[in-house]
Design an enzyme around this catalytic site. Structure first.
Site, mmCIF file in Angstrom:
data_model
loop_
_atom_site.group_PDB
_atom_site.id
_atom_site.type_symbol
_atom_site.label_atom_id
_atom_site.label_comp_id
_atom_site.label_asym_id
_atom_site.label_seq_id
_atom_site.Cartn_x
_atom_site.Cartn_y
_atom_site.Cartn_z
ATOM 1 N N GLU A 1 0.867 -1.179 0.000
ATOM 2 C CA GLU A 1 0.000 0.000 0.000
ATOM 3 C C GLU A 1 0.902 1.227 0.000
ATOM 4 O OE1 GLU A 1 -3.031 0.162 -0.521
ATOM 5 O OE2 GLU A 1 -3.629 -1.925 -0.270
ATOM 6 N N CYS B 1 -2.194 9.168 2.369
ATOM 7 C CA CYS B 1 -1.847 8.586 1.067
ATOM 8 C C CYS B 1 -2.946 8.786 0.037
ATOM 9 C CB CYS B 1 -1.528 7.101 1.222
ATOM 10 S SG CYS B 1 -2.891 6.117 1.885
#
Length: 546
Positions: free
Chosen positions: A284, A319
């Site tokens: 991720e 993010c």
């Protein structure tokens, strides 16, 4: 271990510029109450209150470092840890529905009972506002637990599949089985959510788990290490604290899967370490997430939602947060004015004094962001904000207009409160601009134009696409969360988490009757003709059964 540690050290952002500071204990100001409280709790029984008041922060740091030095997590300890977990996993204790549900409910109970401590740790590490912390960490963790508990029994059921007339009589199914012992390396910006959400998926799938929280958020890391053994089965669920040496040591072990959340440079290191053992990885990562704003839009709603996906997301340290805006040259002034008004409403005339916005995690990241602002030719592009306070680790929400495409602001993931606005002649030109960059973790479009929406979804490749909002897609448990290309590989959330930590085992059943001789030598032209005829029947769907 030395070479891998050195490699990670060259890429990993450190809590402070001092390269000797690997444990992360000084990643927040020296007089921070977490550091004092941590140290004081260890000497409370032997030191009077008056004496404790006279202990200096530097002494606390030396004491903590001395303690950490005595408790070195070396290769032998790491190997023993994995061996112990594998032994308990092989006993079958994690495979039952009852064990999995009990652990999931325990996580939810932990978050309920220790909510105050979790919120306090987030305040210490990031000055994260309580409402934002509750919604983005507490609420999402509880939601993830509830979704897994409600769906687990169905997820665990074997999935029946059709078989062919060529194998008649037969049956087949797909069985989801746990991978084994998995490693989850978490990150600092959402230290509870991005630690516990993957753990929830790994437990739901029936795995033994080692969680390595980020040392850059030390209060959160310590609380996770303290709480998980109190609520979860510590024979198969462990927390390992530390920094680069500990992470390096963990990566040298053989795991059945590794999930890493962080940046692409370290992601490559994790992947290389996993390759030595043929260990699958789920990465991720991040990226430069664009938000395209069409003039045909409800401007007031759009700017509120952009603000929510930028500065109300950990002050840009997310993010999936908006990295930059793309809009038309003619519309940019209206958009900037609307953002200026909304920022004033949300954070006041002086956002540096606002309690509703997080601070930068540490001096290293503050310095990195300051470097983006200080690059030659950038200061003249600031149209709002730009104030910085190193002592408080604060940077004001900052808008910049048409910064050079080759500037650091447009080539590096910003991960902070700086928001470049890029202008194009026509909104459709934004597509080519996005496609010229690495694939982002998320891409956002604001428009009322249905054709533009469809073209954006069809054209733009990203981990996720959201139309007329930002970041909310991660709250939908039925949607996968993951990147593509430079923004990551693999996905989790909800059932996708269960699948990510499961092996889909093919199972085929036959009895001993009706054993056709066509498949066995000696072969004959007659048998071949029969097989060809059966193949034709199979191709048109005849004879397929569950």
């Amino acid at each position: 271990m030395g070479s891998l540690a050195a490699t990670i050290g060259s890429f990993c952002p450190q809590p402070l510029p001092n390269p000797s500071n690997r444990a992360g204990v000084a990643s927040i100001p020296c007089d921070d109450r977490f550091l004092r409280r941590t140290f004081m709790s260890r000497v409370r029984k032997s030191v009077t209150f008056e004496h404790r008041q006279r202990i200096h922060c530097s002494s606390a740091v030396r004491s903590l470092r001395a303690e950490e030095k005595m408790e070195v997590f070396d290769a032998n300890k790491a190997a023993l840890l994995v061996k112990e977990l594998r032994g308990h996993f092989n006993s079958g204790k994690t495979k039952s529905y009852e064990w999995r549900v009990a652990q999931l409910k325990a996580i939810s109970k932990m978050v309920d009972e220790r909510e105050k401590e979790i919120l306090e740790a987030l305040q210490i590490d990031l000055s994260k506002p309580e409402t934002e912390a509750f919604v983005s960490e507490i609420l999402l963790i509880k939601s993830s637990c509830q979704f897994a508990v409600e769906g687990l029994k169905q997820w665990m059921k074997p999935e029946k599949v059709k078989t062919s007339i060529l194998t008649f009589p037969s049956s087949a199914e797909i069985v989801s089985e746990p991978l084994g012992v998995v490693l989850i390396i978490s990150t600092w910006n959402y230290p509870f959510l991005l630690s516990l959400d993957p753990v929830i998926g790994a437990i739901a799938a029936g795995n033994a788990v080692v969680l390595k929280p980020s040392e850059i958020a030390p209060a959160s890391s310590k609380l996770l290490a303290d709480l998980l053994p109190q609520y979860l089965d510590k024979t198969v669920i462990r927390v390992v604290e530390g920094a680069i040496p500990e992470t390096t040591t963990l990566l040298e072990q053989k795991w059945d899967k590794i999930l890493y959340t962080g940046n692409g440079r370290v992601g490559r290191i994790v992947m290389a370490a996993a390759a030595k053992h043929l260990t699958p990885v789920l990465l991720e990562l991040g990226g430069k997430n664009p938000a395209v704003v069409d003039p045909n839009v409800d401007l007031q709603v759009a700017v509120r939602r952009i603000l929510a996906g930028k500065w109300a997301c950990n002050n840009g340290q997310a993010c999936i947060g908006v990295d930059h805006i793309i809009t038309t040259k003619d519309f940019a002034p209206k958009l900037i004015d609307a953002l200026r008004v909304q920022l004033g409403r949300s954070f006041g005339e002086d956002p540096m004094k606002s309690k509703d916005i997080s601070r930068i995690i540490n001096l290293n990241h503050f310095t990195r962001l300051k470097r983006l602002l200080d690059e030659e030719g950038i200061s003249s592009k600031i149209v709002l904000g730009g104030q910085t306070d190193e002592k408080q680790l604060k940077i004001a929400p900052t808008l910049l207009l048409d910064v050079p495409d080759d500037s650091l602001l447009m080539t590096e993931e910003i991960f902070g409160p700086l928001l470049p606005i890029v202008t194009v002649d026509a909104v459709e030109d934004s597509f080519d601009l996005i496609l010229s960059k690495p694939k982002p973790l998320a891409a956002y479009l604001f428009t009322k134009d249905e054709k533009l929406k469809k073209k954006f979804v069809d054209t733009i490749s990203a981990g996720a696409v959201t139309i007329n909002d930002t970041v909310l897609h991660v709250t939908v448990s039925e949607l996968p969360f993951g990147g593509v290309g430079e923004s990551g590989m693999g996905a989790y959330h909800g059932k996708f988490s269960f699948d990510a930590f499961s092996h889909k085992k093919a199972v085929f059943y036959r009895g001993f009757f009706a054993d056709a001789t066509l498949r066995y030598p000696p072969y004959s032209p007659r048998n071949l003709s029969i097989l060809k005829a059966l193949t034709v029947l199979t191709s048109i769907g005849f004879g397929r059964s569950k």
